[in-house]
Design a protein around this motif. Structure first.
Motif, short mmCIF file in Angstrom:
data_model
loop_
_atom_site.label_atom_id
_atom_site.label_comp_id
_atom_site.label_asym_id
_atom_site.label_seq_id
_atom_site.Cartn_x
_atom_site.Cartn_y
_atom_site.Cartn_z
N VAL A 108 0.83 -1.21 0.00
CA VAL A 108 0.00 0.00 0.00
C VAL A 108 0.87 1.26 0.00
O VAL A 108 0.50 2.28 -0.59
CB VAL A 108 -1.04 0.05 1.15
N SER A 112 0.50 3.90 -2.96
CA SER A 112 0.24 5.30 -2.59
C SER A 112 1.18 6.22 -3.34
O SER A 112 0.76 7.24 -3.87
CB SER A 112 0.50 5.52 -1.09
N PRO A 117 -5.56 5.17 -5.88
CA PRO A 117 -6.54 5.04 -4.79
C PRO A 117 -6.60 3.56 -4.39
O PRO A 117 -6.29 2.68 -5.21
CB PRO A 117 -7.85 5.50 -5.44
N LEU A 118 -7.00 3.32 -3.14
CA LEU A 118 -6.90 1.93 -2.68
C LEU A 118 -8.22 1.37 -2.16
O LEU A 118 -9.00 2.09 -1.51
CB LEU A 118 -5.86 1.85 -1.56
N LEU A 119 -8.42 0.10 -2.44
CA LEU A 119 -9.56 -0.61 -1.87
C LEU A 119 -8.98 -1.74 -1.01
O LEU A 119 -8.14 -2.52 -1.48
CB LEU A 119 -10.45 -1.22 -2.97
N ILE A 120 -9.43 -1.77 0.25
CA ILE A 120 -8.97 -2.84 1.15
C ILE A 120 -10.18 -3.71 1.45
O ILE A 120 -11.22 -3.21 1.89
CB ILE A 120 -8.41 -2.27 2.46
N LYS A 124 -12.88 -3.34 8.85
CA LYS A 124 -12.25 -2.03 9.10
C LYS A 124 -11.86 -1.83 10.57
O LYS A 124 -11.01 -0.99 10.86
CB LYS A 124 -13.17 -0.90 8.62
N ILE A 133 -4.04 0.72 6.96
CA ILE A 133 -4.49 2.06 6.56
C ILE A 133 -3.42 3.10 6.91
O ILE A 133 -3.20 4.07 6.18
CB ILE A 133 -5.84 2.40 7.22
N ILE A 136 -1.01 4.21 4.18
CA ILE A 136 -1.49 4.90 2.97
C ILE A 136 -1.22 6.40 3.14
O ILE A 136 -1.49 6.96 4.21
CB ILE A 136 -3.02 4.67 2.78
N TYR A 142 -8.98 6.11 0.07
CA TYR A 142 -9.03 4.65 0.26
C TYR A 142 -10.42 4.25 0.76
O TYR A 142 -11.15 5.07 1.32
CB TYR A 142 -7.94 4.17 1.23
N LEU A 166 -7.15 1.72 -9.65
CA LEU A 166 -7.41 1.33 -8.26
C LEU A 166 -6.48 0.19 -7.86
O LEU A 166 -6.30 -0.77 -8.62
CB LEU A 166 -8.88 0.86 -8.14
#
Ligand code: SF4
Length: 304
Positions: A108, A112, A117-120, A124, A133, A136, A142, A166
């Motif tokens: 990540v 970055s 942009p990031l999808l995890i 959460k 997170i 990032i 994200y 992404l």
């Protein structure tokens, strides 16, 4: 009674590594060592470490460098900022983050820098995801989704409308089937997707082993912390195959009335359950076996 152990159970590689670090500190009589947060989800181990001088804290402000020299980072890892804050505090860091989790941090961080942009995909609120997170960059958007439904919601809200590329990573304990569904779905909406397979199969192996064992036994004992999600998952799987399945934290939770003479007893344990607790549980079941056999023998004599 006969006791059968699941072919794969107990500590995964990452947990064993971190726990070994902490035990080594006790062995070499290192003073002034704490862990950042509970090292793993297992109360017995946490208490053992505490009784041997290794307590934990989540409050960096309360760390007194005169009393604490080293801080062990737990298996799930932490935000990068926490490492910085601990360094600024003047304590030495012993990084117990699982190498598989560290890999997610590196990915990540790199994505970055490349402005992805990031999808995890994951939970959460889980410490692992909170730590990820933290790697990032602040200027990178994200999103964290737990399943396909949540991903569809984001698409409906138009979240990805302006996103041309992404990066996707997952919590290490995610299921590949769910991840495939989400990645395949997003392919229709985003021109460029970089997906990194960051799943670790250690917990899967424990689950496959209990799936095989549970249908062959009369009773299953699942050992592990009540708040350990992988232990709860083992319990759920075993219960599907064997109604007499019990989740215990240690040998003190066992009840003799659960067992019957000549039972086949299956045993499994979560990824954060130390071997010594498993051994004590086996020992106690053997003691129950002695009691049940003698007791039933006496009753039989009386009836005759
Ligand atoms: S389950 Fe996998 S990623 Fe998580 S601590 Fe264990 S080895 Fe590491």
């Amino acid at each position: 009674m006969e006791i059968f152990l699941a072919q794969k159970m107990g500590f995964c590689f990452g947990v064993r590594r971190t726990v070994d670090i902490a035990l080594k500190m006790i062995q070499i009589n290192q003073k002034k060592v704490i862990t950042y947060g509970p090292i793993i989800h297992n109360e017995d181990l946490i208490n053992y470490l505490k009784n041997n001088g290794i307590d934990y804290t989540l409050d960096i402000d309360k760390i007194d460098p005169n009393k604490v020299e080293k801080v062990i980072i737990r298996t799930h890892g932490v935000k990068k900022q926490i490492i910085e804050n601990l360094k600024n505090k003047g304590v030495k860091i012993i990084d117990g983050t699982c190498p598989y989790v560290m890999r997610v941090h590196r990915i990540v961080e790199k994505l970055s820098k490349e402005k992805y942009p990031l999808l995890i995909i994951g939970n959460k609120d889980h410490p692992e995801i909170i730590g990820v997170i933290g790697y990032i960059s602040d200027d990178i958007p994200y999103f964290v989704v737990k399943d396909l439904n949540e991903t569809e919601e984001l698409v409906k809200k138009g979240t990805f409308q302006k996103i041309k590329k992404l990066g996707i990573v997952t919590q290490t304990t995610e299921k590949i089937q769910k991840v495939k569904e989400i990645v395949n779905y997003l392919m229709d909406y985003i021109p460029e997707i970089r997906y990194f397979k960051t799943i670790c199969y250690a917990t899967d192996e424990n689950q496959a082993a209990i799936r095989e064992l549970a249908p062959k036994v009369d009773i299953v004992i699942v050992i592990g912390g009540k708040n350990s999600s992988n232990t709860v998952k083992l319990f759920e799987i075993a219960k599907n195959y064997c109604k007499r399945t019990y989740h215990i934290q240690n040998e003190n939770d066992l009840k003799i009335e659960w067992f019957k003479k000549e039972d086949k007893v299956g045993i499994t344990a979560g990824a954060s359950t130390p071997d010594w607790i498993i051994n004590k549980v086996i020992q106690k079941i053997r003691e129950f076996d002695d009691i049940i056999c003698n007791h039933e023998g006496r009753e039989y004599e009386k009836v005759n």
